[in-house]
Enzyme design. Structure first.
Site, PDB file in Angstrom:
ATOM      1  N   GLN A  64      52.024 -28.495  78.960  1.00  0.00           N
ATOM      2  CA  GLN A  64      52.921 -27.668  78.159  1.00  0.00           C
ATOM      3  C   GLN A  64      53.913 -28.519  77.384  1.00  0.00           C
ATOM      4  O   GLN A  64      54.223 -28.236  76.222  1.00  0.00           O
ATOM      5  CB  GLN A  64      53.659 -26.689  79.070  1.00  0.00           C
ATOM      6  CG  GLN A  64      52.782 -25.599  79.667  1.00  0.00           C
ATOM      7  CD  GLN A  64      53.581 -24.623  80.486  1.00  0.00           C
ATOM      8  OE1 GLN A  64      54.792 -24.764  80.635  1.00  0.00           O
ATOM      9  NE2 GLN A  64      52.912 -23.629  81.050  1.00  0.00           N
TER      10      GLN A  64
ATOM     11  N   ARG B  20      63.350 -26.805  81.274  1.00  0.00           N
ATOM     12  CA  ARG B  20      62.179 -27.034  82.134  1.00  0.00           C
ATOM     13  C   ARG B  20      60.935 -26.421  81.500  1.00  0.00           C
ATOM     14  O   ARG B  20      60.994 -25.373  80.849  1.00  0.00           O
ATOM     15  CB  ARG B  20      62.388 -26.395  83.506  1.00  0.00           C
ATOM     16  CG  ARG B  20      61.280 -26.719  84.504  1.00  0.00           C
ATOM     17  CD  ARG B  20      61.369 -25.830  85.722  1.00  0.00           C
ATOM     18  NE  ARG B  20      61.157 -24.427  85.384  1.00  0.00           N
ATOM     19  CZ  ARG B  20      59.960 -23.862  85.194  1.00  0.00           C
ATOM     20  NH1 ARG B  20      58.869 -24.600  85.302  1.00  0.00           N
ATOM     21  NH2 ARG B  20      59.848 -22.581  84.890  1.00  0.00           N
ATOM     22  N   GLN B  21      59.812 -27.115  81.680  1.00  0.00           N
ATOM     23  CA  GLN B  21      58.485 -26.580  81.385  1.00  0.00           C
ATOM     24  C   GLN B  21      57.572 -26.899  82.561  1.00  0.00           C
ATOM     25  O   GLN B  21      57.763 -27.894  83.261  1.00  0.00           O
ATOM     26  CB  GLN B  21      57.921 -27.161  80.082  1.00  0.00           C
ATOM     27  CG  GLN B  21      58.573 -26.538  78.845  1.00  0.00           C
ATOM     28  CD  GLN B  21      57.999 -27.083  77.559  1.00  0.00           C
ATOM     29  OE1 GLN B  21      58.412 -28.158  77.134  1.00  0.00           O
ATOM     30  NE2 GLN B  21      57.073 -26.363  76.962  1.00  0.00           N
ATOM     31  N   SER B  22      56.551 -26.066  82.768  1.00  0.00           N
ATOM     32  CA  SER B  22      55.836 -26.070  84.041  1.00  0.00           C
ATOM     33  C   SER B  22      54.896 -27.239  84.234  1.00  0.00           C
ATOM     34  O   SER B  22      54.632 -27.637  85.366  1.00  0.00           O
ATOM     35  CB  SER B  22      55.051 -24.759  84.206  1.00  0.00           C
ATOM     36  OG  SER B  22      55.943 -23.670  84.248  1.00  0.00           O
ATOM     37  N   SER B  23      54.344 -27.806  83.187  1.00  0.00           N
ATOM     38  CA  SER B  23      53.318 -28.838  83.351  1.00  0.00           C
ATOM     39  C   SER B  23      53.420 -29.853  82.235  1.00  0.00           C
ATOM     40  O   SER B  23      53.964 -29.569  81.154  1.00  0.00           O
ATOM     41  CB  SER B  23      51.917 -28.202  83.360  1.00  0.00           C
ATOM     42  OG  SER B  23      51.639 -27.626  82.099  1.00  0.00           O
TER      43      SER B  23
END
Length: 700
Positions: free
Chosen positions: A32, A26-29
């Site tokens: 990113q 997972r990455q936040s945005s």
């Protein structure tokens, strides 16, 4: 390799290896994911670490559905929900992630995962070590990791917000702009160079000042076939202007946007967890202007000044019919003239409105505050028709000295509106002509042999030409209406109507909403009280100029016991009866002296007769106060005289009068009867009486 792994960490058992290993990424945005690709590659390499623990490559599943999604909540992360489901179904033996912050940013989600992993004996691993949630010390370390992850998110948010706020306080934080404004290359804000966009937005503000409601503005734009400019703030900048059909929500967004008032504002909305939206997004709630964290006035060019912007906001708030907050609400279609601006003279609360009668067309102003708050009866109810008639008289009387300037101003407004629409049509025609010409140039620029592109450009050109032709036809139709609408005769008619305000007020084209709008331009508030004096309504008018006036007028009542002039009316009836006047004459005199009945209509002889019976006022007799003689001076018989002549009882005479066997008359209801009997008719009736008596005796 399996044996080596088991020797290196004896917590990995055969039962774990028999299940699947899940690598959560997972990455936040999206930013990113797009710019920090090294982090993405590092998380994908966790697959190699899982194989080093002993899981075959085909039994290592990667969950990367949540790339570009925040971990503040699990409701928006489909991948995390899938991971929770797999663990709960007992299919997982190992869960791997770069660190605890990738799995969750709040303790609720983190401890939910720990609890399930402990229950189903699932191991958790990161880049440093392997954890068994069933072990006390590992569970303690994992719990601390979750706490630190949540605290880290909190600190990041605080630092980002403080930096953003400081930049906004200097006016340097780049904020999205509405359709009417753009950013220059140096970062400054100026008007959109498109003249049609500017004129259309100015028309929105002008029409709201005139019509006072967003729905009325929307109806005006739709009747005029005008669109409004919108800048959708989705996707990467720059965002192009698009034209959309006007709606009330779009008009509200334009009116409530402080950027159009030349203000730089930060913090117009704040997050509200109670307004959580589908998909996990936290809803927002509007912040009042006085609570905006940053509000820099006169920061850039404006379409309206700040005072007008605040007045528009107050008008929008006042249009909501919330009487407890003393809002007047927008004028509606009902016939009640004072809807929304009438207050109770006893408790000072705003009065509501209801319609009574068989057809629901009799408005009544009602104060229901005591009933709603305390369960008591209504404070008071005032029938609206009489009050509205009195207010109409006051308004027309107040406007009479200015009727000619009003007519001239109305004519000027009509001509100004026509000029404004001419300008809007000119810009609209210019735009469609430009679009058609641009499509033609694009078609001419393509190589004729490239039919794949030429055909598409030709279709676009034809569509733009048809659109331009349609706009020209609509403009021609509008011009014909304008020519037919405003002629010299019409101007003279408008001036004549201005001089005769009563005819204009009662004209069929003048709607109830128009009358209410006129009332609100002249009157600020009306206070009513019908319990100060029996049979009367006290009216206090607060004019828009700040002055006040008080008035009394008689109201209709249900019974004469509540009549405003009960004692005086009774005394007058007694006086007229003593003057030997009959009921019809008394009714005419009362009407001439402007006495009113309980319900409002003029007096009649029948009404006077009923009043005399109720008040026990004796009937005027032909011969004064003496007993009725057998015969009257004109030769007719009284009831007693006719009964004696025919040898029957007076009650039989009344029965025969009712059946029409004998003819009689009364000067007025309640007066003595005058019966006409000729000798021949008397002889016939006496014979009938003898026959009837003989037959009755034989039967007995």
């Amino acid at each position: 390799m399996l044996n080596a792994t088991l020797l290196s960490d004896d917590r990995i058992t055969t039962s774990h290896l028999a299940k699947l290993a899940f690598v959560y990424i997972r990455q936040s945005s999206p930013g990113q994911v797009r710019h920090h690709q090294e982090s993405t590659e590092l998380q994908y390499r966790l697959v190699e670490r899982a194989t080093a623990f002993g899981w075959p490559r085909e039994r290592v599943h990667v969950i990367d559905d949540d790339l570009g999604r925040s971990a503040k909540a699990d409701s928006a992360r489909q991948g995390f929900q899938t991971l929770i489901a797999e663990v709960g179904l007992g299919k997982a033996g190992l869960v791997m992630s770069l660190d605890a912050s990738r799995l969750a940013r709040n303790n609720r989600d983190w401890h939910q995962l720990l609890e399930l992993c402990s229950l189903f004996a699932v191991l958790i691993a990161d880049t440093e070590r392997l954890y068994d949630p069933r072990d006390y010390h590992d569970r303690l370390l994992l719990g601390l990791s979750g706490i630190m992850s949540e605290a880290e998110l909190h600190q990041i948010k605080i630092r980002l917000h403080q930096g953003e706020l400081q930049k906004a306080q200097r006016g340097e934080l780049r904020m999205p702009l509405p359709a009417g404004l753009i950013h220059n290359r140096d970062g400054s804000v100026t008007f959109n160079p498109d003249e049609e966009v500017q004129e259309r937005l100015r028309l929105v503000f002008t029409k709201f000042q005139e019509l006072k409601t967003c729905k009325a503005v929307t109806r005006y734009f739709r009747r005029s076939n005008l669109l409004v400019p919108v800048r959708p703030l989705h996707g990467p900048a720059p965002h192009d202007i698009i034209w959309r059909a006007p709606t009330s929500s779009r008009v509200v967004q334009i009116l409530k946007n402080p950027t159009y008032a030349g203000a730089y504002v930060y913090g117009r909305r704040r997050a509200d967890p109670l307004r959580r939206q589908p998909g996990g997004r936290v809803g927002t709630v509007a912040v009042a202007p006085e609570d905006w964290p940053v509000c820099l006035k006169d920061a850039h060019p404006a379409y309206v000044d700040w005072d007008e912007f605040m007045a528009n906001r107050r008008q929008l708030l006042n249009n909501v019919a919330y009487y407890d907050a003393h809002h007047t609400g927008a004028p509606r279609k009902g016939s009640a003239l004072l809807q929304g601006i009438v207050s109770c003279g006893r408790c000072a609360r705003r009065m509501t409105l209801r319609y009574s009668g068989p057809s629901g067309d009799y408005p009544v102003y009602t104060c229901v505050a005591d009933k709603q708050l305390n369960g008591h009866p209504n404070c008071q109810e005032v029938r609206a028709l009489a009050v509205d008639a009195e207010v109409e008289r006051l308004i027309l009387q107040a406007l009479s000295p200015d009727r000619i300037p009003i007519a001239v101003a109305a004519l000027g407004e009509i001509e100004k509106a026509a000029g404004t629409m001419e300008r809007q049509w000119s810009l609209k025609r210019e735009r469609v002509r430009y679009d058609a010409e641009r499509a033609r140039r694009q078609y001419d620029a393509v190589e004729p042999e490239n039919r794949l592109v030429a055909r598409s450009l030709e279709r676009v050109w034809e569509e733009r030409l048809r659109r331009a032709e349609q706009v020209e036809q609509e403009y021609a139709a509008w011009r014909r209406e304008q020519t037919a609408m405003i002629t010299d005769d019409d101007r003279q008619e408008i001036l004549a109507l201005g001089e005769d305000l009563l005819r204009l007020w009662n004209a069929g084209t003048t709607m109830s909403v128009d009358r209410k709008q006129i009332v609100r331009l002249v009157i600020k508030d009306v206070i009513l009280d019908q319990k100060r004096r029996p049979g009367y309504v006290w009216v206090r008018v607060v004019w828009q100029t700040g002055s006040t006036s008080e008035h009394w007028f008689q109201r209709s009542v249900n019974a004469y016991g509540q009549h405003a002039d009960h004692d005086r009316l009774r005394q007058r009836v007694v006086e007229l009866s003593s003057q030997q006047k009959m009921d019809g004459e008394i009714a005419a005199t009362l009407n001439k002296e402007q006495f009113r009945t309980a319900h409002g209509p003029p007096f009649s002889g029948k009404m006077v007769h009923l009043l005399r019976k109720r008040w026990e006022i004796p009937t005027v007799k032909i011969n004064g106060s003496e007993s009725n003689p057998p015969r009257w001076p004109d030769g007719s018989y009284s009831v007693q005289g006719a009964a004696e002549l025919l040898g029957i009882t007076p009650q039989t005479i009344f029965d025969w009068l009712g059946k029409g066997w004998i003819a009689g008359r009364q000067l007025a209801k309640g007066m003595p009867w005058q019966i006409d009997l000729s000798p021949e008719q008397a002889k016939t009736l006496r014979a009938r009486v003898r026959r009837t008596t003989r037959f009755a005796g034989g039967a007995s």
